[in-house]
Design a protein around this motif. Structure first.
Motif, short mmCIF file in Angstrom:
data_model
loop_
_atom_site.label_atom_id
_atom_site.label_comp_id
_atom_site.label_asym_id
_atom_site.label_seq_id
_atom_site.Cartn_x
_atom_site.Cartn_y
_atom_site.Cartn_z
N HIS A 102 12.49 9.67 -3.03
CA HIS A 102 13.22 10.93 -2.82
C HIS A 102 13.85 11.41 -4.13
O HIS A 102 13.79 12.60 -4.46
CB HIS A 102 14.29 10.74 -1.74
N ALA A 103 14.44 10.49 -4.88
CA ALA A 103 15.06 10.85 -6.16
C ALA A 103 14.00 11.36 -7.15
O ALA A 103 14.24 12.35 -7.87
CB ALA A 103 15.79 9.65 -6.74
N LEU A 104 12.85 10.72 -7.18
CA LEU A 104 11.78 11.15 -8.09
C LEU A 104 11.24 12.52 -7.71
O LEU A 104 10.98 13.37 -8.57
CB LEU A 104 10.64 10.12 -8.12
N VAL A 105 11.11 12.77 -6.42
CA VAL A 105 10.64 14.08 -5.96
C VAL A 105 11.67 15.16 -6.31
O VAL A 105 11.30 16.26 -6.72
CB VAL A 105 10.33 14.04 -4.44
N GLU A 106 12.95 14.84 -6.18
CA GLU A 106 13.99 15.80 -6.57
C GLU A 106 13.89 16.13 -8.05
O GLU A 106 14.03 17.29 -8.44
CB GLU A 106 15.38 15.25 -6.23
N ASP A 107 13.65 15.11 -8.89
CA ASP A 107 13.49 15.34 -10.32
C ASP A 107 12.28 16.25 -10.58
O ASP A 107 12.35 17.15 -11.41
CB ASP A 107 13.31 14.02 -11.08
N LEU A 108 11.20 16.00 -9.87
CA LEU A 108 10.01 16.83 -10.02
C LEU A 108 10.28 18.25 -9.56
O LEU A 108 9.85 19.21 -10.22
CB LEU A 108 8.84 16.22 -9.23
N ASN A 109 10.99 18.40 -8.48
CA ASN A 109 11.32 19.75 -7.99
C ASN A 109 12.21 20.50 -8.98
O ASN A 109 12.07 21.71 -9.13
CB ASN A 109 12.00 19.67 -6.62
N GLN A 115 9.04 11.17 -18.44
CA GLN A 115 10.21 10.43 -17.95
C GLN A 115 10.08 10.11 -16.46
O GLN A 115 10.40 9.01 -16.03
CB GLN A 115 11.49 11.23 -18.20
N ILE A 116 9.60 11.08 -15.70
CA ILE A 116 9.41 10.84 -14.26
C ILE A 116 8.34 9.79 -14.03
O ILE A 116 8.50 8.90 -13.19
CB ILE A 116 9.07 12.16 -13.53
N ILE A 117 7.25 9.86 -14.79
CA ILE A 117 6.17 8.87 -14.66
C ILE A 117 6.69 7.48 -15.02
O ILE A 117 6.39 6.50 -14.32
CB ILE A 117 4.97 9.27 -15.53
N GLU A 118 7.47 7.37 -16.09
CA GLU A 118 8.02 6.08 -16.47
C GLU A 118 8.95 5.52 -15.39
O GLU A 118 8.92 4.32 -15.10
CB GLU A 118 8.77 6.20 -17.80
N LYS A 119 9.77 6.39 -14.78
CA LYS A 119 10.64 5.96 -13.69
C LYS A 119 9.81 5.48 -12.50
O LYS A 119 10.14 4.48 -11.86
CB LYS A 119 11.55 7.09 -13.23
N ALA A 120 8.72 6.19 -12.19
CA ALA A 120 7.87 5.80 -11.07
C ALA A 120 7.21 4.44 -11.32
O ALA A 120 7.16 3.59 -10.43
CB ALA A 120 6.80 6.87 -10.82
N ILE A 121 6.74 4.22 -12.55
CA ILE A 121 6.10 2.95 -12.88
C ILE A 121 7.12 1.82 -12.84
O ILE A 121 6.85 0.74 -12.31
CB ILE A 121 5.40 3.04 -14.25
N ARG A 177 0.83 -1.20 0.00
CA ARG A 177 0.00 0.00 0.00
C ARG A 177 0.87 1.25 0.00
O ARG A 177 0.59 2.21 -0.73
CB ARG A 177 -0.94 -0.01 1.21
N ASP A 178 1.93 1.23 0.80
CA ASP A 178 2.86 2.37 0.83
C ASP A 178 3.51 2.60 -0.53
O ASP A 178 3.62 3.74 -0.99
CB ASP A 178 3.94 2.16 1.89
N ILE A 179 3.95 1.52 -1.16
CA ILE A 179 4.56 1.63 -2.48
C ILE A 179 3.57 2.25 -3.45
O ILE A 179 3.90 3.19 -4.19
CB ILE A 179 5.04 0.25 -2.99
N ASN A 180 2.36 1.74 -3.46
CA ASN A 180 1.33 2.24 -4.36
C ASN A 180 1.01 3.71 -4.09
O ASN A 180 0.94 4.53 -5.02
CB ASN A 180 0.07 1.38 -4.24
N ASN A 181 0.83 4.06 -2.83
CA ASN A 181 0.45 5.43 -2.48
C ASN A 181 1.56 6.43 -2.77
O ASN A 181 1.31 7.50 -3.34
CB ASN A 181 0.03 5.52 -1.02
N VAL A 182 2.78 6.11 -2.39
CA VAL A 182 3.89 7.04 -2.57
C VAL A 182 4.14 7.29 -4.05
O VAL A 182 4.22 8.45 -4.50
CB VAL A 182 5.17 6.51 -1.88
N LEU A 183 4.25 6.23 -4.82
CA LEU A 183 4.54 6.41 -6.24
C LEU A 183 3.33 6.98 -6.99
O LEU A 183 3.50 7.78 -7.92
CB LEU A 183 5.01 5.09 -6.85
#
Length: 93
Positions: free
Chosen positions: A79-86, A39-45, A9-15
């Protein structure tokens, strides 16, 4: 560590929240389906698929330690994905 269901659930919610944040960024900047956002969405998936596969791996010797490592990896990857988004948000400002 709670249980496997909570970790999944955590994995699903966070990503899922990160993907949603990308969509919000795209709408707010008027750049739907942006290359950077995709690109960020693909990394998250990809991260989701990898982590769920690791959670479902029952062949590990110490399952509890394995799940803790998966949880740490979730934190690191998120954290890495959020940094990319920021970085996207800063570059558009």
């Amino acid at each position: 560590m709670a249980n496997v269901r909570s970790l999944k659930r955590d994995i699903n919610n966070v990503l899922g929240d990160i993907i949603e944040a990308v969509y919000i960024w795209e709408v707010s900047t008027g750049t739907p389906n942006s290359k950077e956002g995709d690109q960020i969405i693909e990394k998250a998936i990809s991260t989701f698929d990898t982590l769920i596969e690791k959670v479902n791996d029952k062949s590990v010797e110490n399952r509890k330690a394995h799940l803790k490592e998966v949880n740490k990896e979730l934190e690191t990857q998120a954290h890495a994905l959020v940094e990319d988004l920021n970085k996207l948000s800063v570059s558009q400002a």
